[in-house]
Write a protein that holds these residues in place. Structure first.
Motif, PDB file in Angstrom:
ATOM      1  N   ALA A   1      58.145 -54.411   1.356  1.00 48.32           N
ATOM      2  CA  ALA A   1      57.644 -55.786   1.430  1.00 48.32           C
ATOM      3  C   ALA A   1      57.122 -56.164   0.054  1.00 48.32           C
ATOM      4  O   ALA A   1      56.045 -55.720  -0.355  1.00 48.32           O
TER       5      ALA A   1
ATOM      6  N   GLY B   1      63.320 -55.880   7.804  1.00 50.14           N
ATOM      7  CA  GLY B   1      61.958 -55.863   8.320  1.00 50.14           C
ATOM      8  C   GLY B   1      61.812 -55.900   9.825  1.00 50.14           C
ATOM      9  O   GLY B   1      60.900 -55.265  10.368  1.00 50.14           O
TER      10      GLY B   1
ATOM     11  N   PHE C   1      56.151 -50.130   6.678  1.00 51.17           N
ATOM     12  CA  PHE C   1      56.346 -51.002   5.521  1.00 51.17           C
ATOM     13  C   PHE C   1      55.668 -50.399   4.300  1.00 51.17           C
ATOM     14  O   PHE C   1      54.557 -49.872   4.392  1.00 51.17           O
TER      15      PHE C   1
ATOM     16  N   ALA D   1      54.127 -50.530  11.295  1.00 48.55           N
ATOM     17  CA  ALA D   1      54.421 -51.860  11.835  1.00 48.55           C
ATOM     18  C   ALA D   1      53.469 -52.272  12.947  1.00 48.55           C
ATOM     19  O   ALA D   1      53.316 -53.472  13.209  1.00 48.55           O
TER      20      ALA D   1
ATOM     21  N   VAL E   1      54.976 -59.503  12.406  1.00 47.12           N
ATOM     22  CA  VAL E   1      56.343 -59.443  11.873  1.00 47.12           C
ATOM     23  C   VAL E   1      57.189 -60.469  12.607  1.00 47.12           C
ATOM     24  O   VAL E   1      57.349 -60.387  13.827  1.00 47.12           O
TER      25      VAL E   1
ATOM     26  N   ALA F   1      62.746 -60.394   7.688  1.00 42.59           N
ATOM     27  CA  ALA F   1      61.510 -60.751   8.380  1.00 42.59           C
ATOM     28  C   ALA F   1      60.490 -61.343   7.419  1.00 42.59           C
ATOM     29  O   ALA F   1      60.538 -61.145   6.201  1.00 42.59           O
TER      30      ALA F   1
ATOM     31  N   LEU G   1      56.333 -61.261   6.910  1.00 42.71           N
ATOM     32  CA  LEU G   1      55.131 -60.535   7.282  1.00 42.71           C
ATOM     33  C   LEU G   1      53.911 -61.410   7.036  1.00 42.71           C
ATOM     34  O   LEU G   1      53.772 -61.990   5.958  1.00 42.71           O
TER      35      LEU G   1
END
Length: 377
Positions: free
Chosen positions: A124, A159, A165, A188, A195, A207, A209
């Protein structure tokens, strides 16, 4: 590229598996059955059973130590049929971050699980619409022996299916600084982390976040707080190099599909491939594919050998792979004519993937500028 015996075995196994288990038609069913994830979990389990999740992980950490050249061999075959999976983000990028920056406990906790296919992971990093690794603003504040993160990340590739992550956050300085960054391991299911799956035109997993005062223990920090840039740059280049190999595979297959059409499509009582204008366009694509292959091989080897100019060679490969895949995909659509514009034909699938893959971890323009900067031009 002269392959070792192990790499030849990997290539042959990947080629046979992709042909049998993941034909291009599977992408259409993926959009119906696993749209939110962007990949078929059953196929990923098979990849793990074949050992692909441990290809780039060193033997000392429970992997097979085949390096990025080995990972690139598999990625090229997956790219031919546009096979979606978290293999790249998990076993190359996230595992690379843990390998380079993690302590013994962190490696023992996560790397064997990644190799076994039990954990899927994603990096991420970006917070805006364009890739810019230094433009990290999401703050991580030290608090009572823990770290508190608040902010958001966009376009986290693979994601939606990630169990873990690797989050890039800022502990000092301001957006644009290469110093002051840190890497954090965030499961997660951590409280405060949301998410949200994002739709992409290539149907791959992506995705957003949102972190609302996410509290991570002190041992969630990977490496040294504020000095994550060297590790981040290295793992991004690992991902870019292997992604370039995947893009090369996609471009090669799209070209071969087009070439077959030129040989069999009859117009004016002769194959359209006999028309000189179309032959010239095909010849140009062959040249671009060969140049790209050389650049990709050079980048993978440089990364495995730790060459001083590896960052430059990776940007060269990524820029060329992005340009070549987009050009080949565009020609595939155009040379197929009207049928190339339909969803029933594969041509459009390669064109969609070309747009997304080019943007992933820096597009052609980004890497041209980076190459010039690193070369002192």
């Amino acid at each position: 590229m002269i392959l070792t015996d192990e790499q030849q075995m990997l290539r042959d196994a990947a080629q046979g598996w992709v042909s049998e288990r993941a034909p291009i038609a599977a992408l259409r069913s993926l959009r119906r059955e696993h749209a939110a994830l962007g990949h078929d979990p059953a196929l990923y389990r098979e990849m793990a059973e074949m050992g692909w999740t441990g290809i780039a992980v060193p033997e000392a950490d429970g992997g097979f130590g085949f390096g990025l050249a080995g990972a690139g061999v598999v990625a090229e075959q997956l790219g031919r049929n546009l096979v979606g999976s978290p293999l790249l983000t998990t076993s190359v990028v996230a595992a690379g971050a843990i390998e380079l920056a993690g302590n013994a406990e962190q490696k023992q906790q996560w790397l064997p699980a990644i190799v076994a296919g039990e954990v899927r992971a994603a990096l991420a990093i970006d917070e805006g619409h364009r890739h810019d690794p230094a433009a990290i603003a999401l703050p991580a504040a030290a608090q009572d022996g823990a770290w508190v993160l608040t902010g958001s990340k966009q376009a986290v590739f693979e994601g939606p299916a990630a169990d873990l992550f690797v989050i890039v956050a800022r502990v000092a300085g301001q957006a644009g600084d290469e110093t002051g960054l840190a890497l954090f391991l965030c499961p997660a299911d951590t409280a405060g982390l949301t998410v949200t799956a994002m739709e992409q035109i290539d149907s791959r997993g992506c995705a957003r976040l949102d972190l609302a005062e996410v509290r991570l223990p002190g041992d969630a920090l990977l490496g040294e707080a504020g000095n994550a840039w060297p590790v981040l740059a290295e793992v991004l280049d690992r991902g870019r190099a292997v992604l370039s190999a995947e893009m090369l595979g996609s471009a090669q297959q799209a070209f071969e599909t087009t070439l077959e059409y030129l040989r069999t499509r009859i117009q004016f009582d002769q194959p359209i491939g006999s028309f000189q204008a179309l032959q010239h366009r095909a010849a140009y694509l062959i040249g671009q594919l060969e140049l790209t292959r050389s650049a990709v091989i050079g980048a993978l080897r440089a990364m495995d050998e730790g060459a001083a100019n590896r960052a430059q060679l990776v940007s060269l490969a990524k820029a060329m792979a992005g340009k070549t895949l987009r050009k080949v995909a565009q020609e595939t659509v155009q040379l197929h004519g009207g049928i190339g514009m339909t969803d029933e034909h594969d041509a459009g699938l390669y064109l969609k993937r070309a747009q997304v893959a080019d943007m992933t971890w820096g597009n052609e323009a980004f890497h041209r500028q980076r190459y010039a900067r690193l070369s002192g031009l």
